[in-house]
Design a protein around this motif. Structure first.
Motif, PDB file in Angstrom:
ATOM      1  N   TRP A 110       0.804  -1.162  -0.016  1.00 57.60           N
ATOM      2  CA  TRP A 110      -0.031   0.103   0.090  1.00 57.60           C
ATOM      3  C   TRP A 110       0.802   1.219  -0.058  1.00 57.60           C
ATOM      4  CZ3 TRP A 110       0.234   3.305   4.363  1.00 57.60           C
ATOM      5  CH2 TRP A 110      -0.675   4.159   4.565  1.00 57.60           C
ATOM      6  N   ALA A 111       1.817   1.355   0.829  1.00 59.38           N
ATOM      7  CA  ALA A 111       2.813   2.535   0.945  1.00 59.38           C
ATOM      8  C   ALA A 111       3.462   2.738  -0.387  1.00 59.38           C
ATOM      9  CB  ALA A 111       3.869   2.298   1.961  1.00 59.38           C
ATOM     10  N   ALA A 112       4.015   1.710  -1.121  1.00 61.18           N
ATOM     11  CA  ALA A 112       4.414   1.712  -2.352  1.00 61.18           C
ATOM     12  C   ALA A 112       3.604   2.381  -3.514  1.00 61.18           C
ATOM     13  CB  ALA A 112       5.018   0.639  -2.756  1.00 61.18           C
ATOM     14  N   GLY A 113       2.177   1.852  -3.370  1.00 65.05           N
ATOM     15  CA  GLY A 113       1.454   2.218  -4.371  1.00 65.05           C
ATOM     16  C   GLY A 113       0.847   3.637  -3.971  1.00 65.05           C
ATOM     17  N   CYS A 114       1.300   4.279  -2.679  1.00 63.70           N
ATOM     18  CA  CYS A 114       1.012   5.618  -2.440  1.00 63.70           C
ATOM     19  C   CYS A 114       1.985   6.461  -2.568  1.00 63.70           C
ATOM     20  CB  CYS A 114       0.413   5.698  -1.027  1.00 63.70           C
ATOM     21  SG  CYS A 114      -1.021   5.065  -0.675  1.00 63.70           S
ATOM     22  N   GLY A 115       2.973   5.914  -3.409  1.00 65.55           N
ATOM     23  CA  GLY A 115       4.193   6.837  -3.773  1.00 65.55           C
ATOM     24  C   GLY A 115       5.603   6.635  -2.882  1.00 65.55           C
ATOM     25  N   ALA A 116       5.382   6.012  -1.694  1.00 65.45           N
ATOM     26  CA  ALA A 116       6.796   5.829  -1.056  1.00 65.45           C
ATOM     27  C   ALA A 116       7.786   4.757  -1.447  1.00 65.45           C
ATOM     28  CB  ALA A 116       6.221   4.991   0.450  1.00 65.45           C
ATOM     29  N   ARG A 117       9.027   4.801  -1.240  1.00 63.26           N
ATOM     30  CA  ARG A 117      10.134   3.945  -1.490  1.00 63.26           C
ATOM     31  C   ARG A 117      10.086   2.835  -0.205  1.00 63.26           C
ATOM     32  NH1 ARG A 117      13.298   5.124  -5.556  1.00 63.26           N
ATOM     33  NH2 ARG A 117      13.753   2.894  -5.685  1.00 63.26           N
ATOM     34  N   THR A 118      10.410   1.845  -0.655  1.00 60.04           N
ATOM     35  CA  THR A 118      10.367   0.704   0.566  1.00 60.04           C
ATOM     36  C   THR A 118      11.776  -0.017   0.852  1.00 60.04           C
ATOM     37  OG1 THR A 118       9.805  -0.963  -1.235  1.00 60.04           O
ATOM     38  CG2 THR A 118       7.788   0.482  -0.019  1.00 60.04           C
ATOM     39  N   VAL A 119      11.817  -0.220   2.293  1.00 63.39           N
ATOM     40  CA  VAL A 119      12.870  -0.966   2.547  1.00 63.39           C
ATOM     41  C   VAL A 119      12.263  -1.992   3.467  1.00 63.39           C
ATOM     42  CG1 VAL A 119      15.000  -1.087   4.374  1.00 63.39           C
ATOM     43  CG2 VAL A 119      14.751   1.098   2.570  1.00 63.39           C
ATOM     44  N   ALA A 120      12.909  -3.209   3.433  1.00 63.00           N
ATOM     45  CA  ALA A 120      12.379  -4.352   4.314  1.00 63.00           C
ATOM     46  C   ALA A 120      13.537  -4.686   5.382  1.00 63.00           C
ATOM     47  CB  ALA A 120      11.938  -5.532   3.399  1.00 63.00           C
ATOM     48  N   VAL A 121      13.048  -4.844   6.317  1.00 58.31           N
ATOM     49  CA  VAL A 121      14.101  -5.444   7.466  1.00 58.31           C
ATOM     50  C   VAL A 121      13.324  -6.662   7.907  1.00 58.31           C
ATOM     51  CG1 VAL A 121      15.254  -5.182   9.696  1.00 58.31           C
ATOM     52  CG2 VAL A 121      14.650  -3.345   8.166  1.00 58.31           C
ATOM     53  N   THR A 122      14.032  -7.940   7.688  1.00 58.49           N
ATOM     54  CA  THR A 122      13.622  -9.348   7.808  1.00 58.49           C
ATOM     55  C   THR A 122      14.702 -10.055   8.079  1.00 58.49           C
ATOM     56  OG1 THR A 122      11.899 -10.794   7.055  1.00 58.49           O
ATOM     57  CG2 THR A 122      13.024  -9.636   5.376  1.00 58.49           C
ATOM     58  N   ASN A 123      14.083 -11.350   8.421  1.00 55.40           N
ATOM     59  CA  ASN A 123      15.162 -12.442   8.459  1.00 55.40           C
ATOM     60  C   ASN A 123      14.864 -13.471   7.524  1.00 55.40           C
ATOM     61  OD1 ASN A 123      17.422 -13.649  10.246  1.00 55.40           O
ATOM     62  ND2 ASN A 123      16.046 -15.275  10.675  1.00 55.40           N
ATOM     63  N   GLY A 124      13.832 -13.149   6.743  1.00 59.75           N
ATOM     64  CA  GLY A 124      13.442 -14.181   5.725  1.00 59.75           C
ATOM     65  C   GLY A 124      13.785 -13.704   4.235  1.00 59.75           C
ATOM     66  N   ALA A 125      14.954 -14.416   4.095  1.00 59.83           N
ATOM     67  CA  ALA A 125      15.415 -13.907   2.580  1.00 59.83           C
ATOM     68  C   ALA A 125      14.615 -13.974   1.501  1.00 59.83           C
ATOM     69  CB  ALA A 125      16.854 -14.538   2.334  1.00 59.83           C
ATOM     70  N   GLY A 126      13.681 -14.914   1.284  1.00 61.85           N
ATOM     71  CA  GLY A 126      13.010 -15.410   0.384  1.00 61.85           C
ATOM     72  C   GLY A 126      11.521 -14.928   0.538  1.00 61.85           C
ATOM     73  N   ALA A 127      11.230 -14.203   1.760  1.00 60.82           N
ATOM     74  CA  ALA A 127       9.675 -13.978   2.204  1.00 60.82           C
ATOM     75  C   ALA A 127       9.404 -12.838   1.167  1.00 60.82           C
ATOM     76  CB  ALA A 127       9.742 -13.673   3.637  1.00 60.82           C
ATOM     77  N   PRO A 128       8.158 -12.822   0.997  1.00 64.27           N
ATOM     78  CA  PRO A 128       7.174 -11.764   0.213  1.00 64.27           C
ATOM     79  C   PRO A 128       7.962 -10.115   0.762  1.00 64.27           C
ATOM     80  CG  PRO A 128       5.729 -13.128   0.853  1.00 64.27           C
ATOM     81  CD  PRO A 128       6.981 -13.533   1.614  1.00 64.27           C
ATOM     82  N   LEU A 129       7.954  -9.855   1.785  1.00 62.75           N
ATOM     83  CA  LEU A 129       8.417  -8.672   2.181  1.00 62.75           C
ATOM     84  C   LEU A 129       9.792  -8.266   1.648  1.00 62.75           C
ATOM     85  CD1 LEU A 129       7.222  -6.526   4.262  1.00 62.75           C
ATOM     86  CD2 LEU A 129       8.892  -7.197   5.792  1.00 62.75           C
ATOM     87  N   ALA A 130      10.698  -9.203   1.504  1.00 62.23           N
ATOM     88  CA  ALA A 130      12.121  -9.129   0.770  1.00 62.23           C
ATOM     89  C   ALA A 130      12.011  -8.854  -0.441  1.00 62.23           C
ATOM     90  CB  ALA A 130      13.049 -10.245   1.610  1.00 62.23           C
ATOM     91  N   GLN A 131      11.207  -9.805  -1.042  1.00 61.01           N
ATOM     92  CA  GLN A 131      11.217  -9.778  -2.507  1.00 61.01           C
ATOM     93  C   GLN A 131      10.798  -8.555  -3.105  1.00 61.01           C
ATOM     94  OE1 GLN A 131       9.187 -13.542  -3.248  1.00 61.01           O
ATOM     95  NE2 GLN A 131      11.273 -14.559  -3.468  1.00 61.01           N
TER      96      GLN A 131
END
Length: 347
Positions: A110-131
């Motif tokens: 949603w944030a990306a769709g509203c114009g934000a750039r995005t960073v994920a901080v996660t321990n899941g390398a292949g998870a949707p958040l990281a991808q």
């Protein structure tokens, strides 16, 4: 009774190695962080649970040392209300241990769709958040089997410290690189006062956990851990919020656990708070705060020797040890708190 060892205990001891690998992987990414920083002004943190407590640390860090306005997102604004905001100029930082919590992934989209750039901080390398993020800061905590987050939490804090460096924090990256060795030395020489605090907490049903500034995040995380693994009615409150009324609940049966760095502008206020608590006849237990807080509390455990901007990484460890030992002392299994799973899905 539970056994004398737990997965949580083992994972606490694995944190120096996890932090060492995480920093080796993430510090080289500061130029990419800087590039995103040049496109944005404000930072929006998206998180829940322990990750939300990590985001509180990130919020203080970026405001104090990067001069960037930050805020903590309310995911229900999008997942429940479906609101649309103008997030141009915003860097949305989504923090999730697994990277698979649907609410957090959806909010980052949603944030990306509203114009934000995005960073994920996660321990899941292949998870949707990281991808799906513009940049993924993937921590190297390895598998974490106990439900209460330990090494995934402190590696999140380390990732947020790297984020701050990339966004222009005028801090010594050598201090950050030295954190694993400092924590390793601390774990090799556990303080006997941890056991004394554990014994004093046996039999109490509630506690107030308070901190201020950078250390406020650790106070919140400590309260969460005591609720999760020890079923204690623990309230995590900022120093200021505690003084605005809730301090009335601190009494002979409800101790205060006070968390502070060994230095910095918030330390004098925490010492005064400890003195006020003790003067009422209640117990005050310190985590960190150096000799000043130690002298004001009934019992205090020293934190690892770290500068204020990095102290929350170290302060989390004695709090984790207290939680793990108290849980077992009460006859519980700290690895599998009732009603909880490793990934919490909300809508």
């Amino acid at each position: 009774m539970t056994s004398t060892t737990s997965m949580m205990c083992s994972e606490i001891t694995e944190q120096p190695a996890a932090l060492r690998e995480t920093l080796a992987a993430l510090l080289p990414l500061t130029p990419e962080i800087a590039a995103l920083g040049r496109e944005t002004r404000h930072v929006l943190f998206i998180a829940r649970g322990s990750s939300d407590n990590a985001a509180v640390y990130g919020s203080y860090l970026l405001q104090v040392h990067c001069g960037r306005l930050t805020s903590l997102a309310s995911p229900s604004v999008t997942t429940t209300y479906g609101a649309e905001l103008d997030l141009s100029g915003v860097l949305a930082v989504a923090v999730s241990q697994s990277g698979r919590t649907e609410e957090i992934v959806e909010t980052m989209r949603w944030a990306a769709g509203c114009g934000a750039r995005t960073v994920a901080v996660t321990n899941g390398a292949g998870a949707p958040l990281a991808q799906e993020a513009d940049l993924a800061l993937v921590t190297r905590a390895g598998d974490e089997l106990a439900v209460p987050a330990t090494k995934t939490y402190t590696t999140q804090l380390a990732a947020l410290a790297v984020l701050a460096l990339g966004l222009g924090a005028d801090r010594d990256r050598g201090q950050l690189a030295a954190v694993p060795d400092t924590l390793e030395a601390s774990l090799d020489s556990p303080d006997g006062r941890i056991g004394e605090i554990v014994e004093r907490l046996v039999g109490v049903h509630g506690a107030v956990v308070s901190g201020r500034g950078m250390a406020f995040s650790t106070a919140l995380e400590t309260a969460l851990k005591l609720k999760e693994a020890c079923y204690l009615r623990a309230m995590g409150l900022s120093y200021a919020d505690l003084l605005h009324g809730p301090i009335a609940v601190v009494d002979g049966g409800t101790p205060a656990i006070l968390v502070a760095a060994d230095s910095g502008p918030t330390l004098p206020g925490m010492v005064e708070l400890a003195e006020r608590v003790v003067a009422t006849g209640a117990a005050a237990y310190g985590i960190g705060g150096g000799p000043d807080l130690g002298a004001a509390c009934d019992v205090a455990v020293p934190g690892p020797d770290l500068p204020e901007w990095l102290a929350p990484i170290g302060l989390a460890i004695p709090a984790q040890i207290i939680t793990e030992r108290l849980s077992r002392r009460l006859g519980y299994n700290p690895d599998s708190p009732r009603g909880l799973g490793k990934v919490t899905q909300t809508s």
